[in-house]
Scaffold this active site. Structure first.
Site, mmCIF file in Angstrom:
data_model
loop_
_atom_site.group_PDB
_atom_site.id
_atom_site.type_symbol
_atom_site.label_atom_id
_atom_site.label_comp_id
_atom_site.label_asym_id
_atom_site.label_seq_id
_atom_site.Cartn_x
_atom_site.Cartn_y
_atom_site.Cartn_z
ATOM 1 N N ALA A 147 0.812 -1.224 0.000
ATOM 2 C CA ALA A 147 0.000 0.000 0.000
ATOM 3 C C ALA A 147 0.840 1.265 0.000
ATOM 4 C CB ALA A 147 -0.937 -0.003 1.213
ATOM 5 N N TYR B 91 -4.034 4.312 18.791
ATOM 6 C CA TYR B 91 -4.179 3.734 20.121
ATOM 7 C C TYR B 91 -3.560 4.686 21.129
ATOM 8 C CZ TYR B 91 -3.762 0.267 23.939
ATOM 9 O OH TYR B 91 -3.860 -0.398 25.142
ATOM 10 N N TYR C 296 5.109 3.083 24.488
ATOM 11 C CA TYR C 296 4.121 3.262 23.425
ATOM 12 C C TYR C 296 3.826 4.747 23.202
ATOM 13 C CZ TYR C 296 0.445 2.227 20.154
ATOM 14 O OH TYR C 296 -0.282 2.168 18.994
ATOM 15 N N VAL D 270 -5.113 -8.168 20.689
ATOM 16 C CA VAL D 270 -3.937 -8.978 20.384
ATOM 17 C C VAL D 270 -3.802 -9.032 18.869
ATOM 18 C CG1 VAL D 270 -2.799 -11.207 20.647
ATOM 19 C CG2 VAL D 270 -4.277 -10.342 22.469
#
Length: 399
Positions: A115, A230, A240, A279
């Site tokens: 992509a 997220y 993160y 997950v």
């Protein structure tokens, strides 16, 4: 037809073989978890381009689009075919089953392509222009370790590292079948690693897709594009949200605001979508996420919302069946069940008490391991893993 008896061949969270029947069963479960259309058939459904349609939230969004909304359009994924040594990738088999469930009368095609490339954009837009004329929705859900910049040819590699200072935290490990609480320390990223991660996981490619659609006049009035992001707990923030990945996600969210301005004159919208924990192949590569997710699942039980449930809620908002649930930063939020204050307080307590000796009572490690295996079609109830299976499955025709 050649039948093979295959074994998982895994090392930790990485599997070298995927099971076709197990992968198909995972898609069947997603299909059953997604509501059937509740109203009368009103004819041709909206047109969607879903980039990253073979795994995680992208797969769930594709299934929900097809199952509930009769969506037409195109899904794009980059999956490996079968070789003499290995089966095809899990996403290959999932895509084949998704196309089967869409049925022979379905009007949704699948493209196997990178992509990030100009060639994929040209091929996809040619198909959309010839088949539909305009697009109603673009869902961008791409997780990749590297990206080749189509303008410069430079290959950027993402890095999962903290920013500013070293990161040391608990991790979930497996010694054979035995779950353990270990620890990991990572040095902080240098500027080049942070910048490369932004190039791979930020909003640059998303914007290229939207620009390509608008430049060719393929954006329908009312067009809505979203990209998955997220936030997560402050337990995992150093690796993160406050790390290199977080820098990329911030770039993604900044890109949404720029796209919103660009699309407003056309009657369009752009948002990031903050999904809840899941997950996925991408998340299992992030230190501490496995332990955190196992603890969260143990706390919530069946209250842990699946990707199918989250995708259903997302499409309700995108199609106007429900109002947009936006936060102060204009992000669509699907993670309220995870970020609830009481839930987070309970997970914090479990995290503080988690050791190898207490892990069995605090974390659902059996569930987590099974979820990892399911990414490759393993540990799926009802699948006969002793029986030979056809591993040569064609990619769906149509483009």
């Amino acid at each position: 037809m050649t039948l093979r008896q295959i074994k998982p061949g895994n090392r930790g969270f990485l599997y070298v073989n995927s099971h076709p029947a197990g992968c198909a069963a995972v898609v069947d479960e997603l299909w059953q978890q997604t509501p059937a259309p509740s109203g009368p058939d009103t004819g041709a459904g909206p047109v969607a381009l879903i980039i990253g349609s073979s795994a995680g939230y992208g797969l769930a969004a594709t299934v929900a689009a097809l199952r509930t909304h009769g969506m037409r359009g195109l899904g794009i994924a980059f999956e490996a075919p079968e070789t003499e040594r290995r089966t095809a990738s899990g996403g290959w088999y999932r895509t084949a089953r998704t196309a089967e469930l869409a049925g022979p009368d379905g009007d949704f095609a699948f493209l196997n392509a990178d992509a990030f490339s100009d060639a994929a954009k040209e091929q996809a837009l040619d198909h959309l222009a010839a088949r539909y004329g305009r697009v109603d929705h673009l869902v961008y859900s791409v997780a990749a370790p590297r990206r080749t910049d189509p303008a410069t040819g430079e290959v950027h590699h993402s890095a999962i590292k903290p920013l500013g200072s070293a990161y040391r935290a608990k991790t979930l490990q497996f010694d054979g079948d035995t779950p353990l609480v270990g620890s990991l320390e990572l040095d902080p990223a240098v500027d080049a690693e942070r910048d490369a991660t932004v190039q791979v996981m930020g909003g640059a490619d998303w914007k290229l897709w939207v620009d390509a659609l608008t430049d060719r006049g393929l954006v329908h009035p009312g067009f809505h594009t979203v990209a998955l992001t997220y936030v997560g707990s402050d337990l995992t923030a150093p690796i993160y949200r406050a790390g290199t990945i977080g820098a990329a996600k911030q770039h993604l969210e900044d890109t949404a605001r720029r796209l919103q301005q660009d699309l407003a004159p056309l009657g369009g919208q752009a948002h990031t979508v903050v999904a809840g924990a899941a997950v996925t192949q991408a998340s299992t590569a992030i230190p501490s996420i496995a332990l955190y997710t196992s603890l969260l699942r143990a706390e919530l039980g069946d209250g842990f919302r699946s990707t199918a449930q989250q995708a259903t809620a997302l499409w309700q908002q995108l199609t106007g069946a429900a109002p947009l649930q936006l936060d102060e930063e204009q992000r669509i939020r699907l993670d309220g069940w995870e970020m609830d204050e009481e839930v987070q307080a309970a997970v914090h307590a479990r995290w503080a008490a988690a050791t190898t000796d207490t892990l069995a009572e605090l974390a659902d490690t059996d569930w987590f391991r099974a979820q990892v295996g399911r990414l490759y079609g393993w540990h799926v109830p009802g699948t006969d893993y002793d029986a030979p299976v056809r591993t040569t499955v064609p990619w769906p025709s149509g483009i």
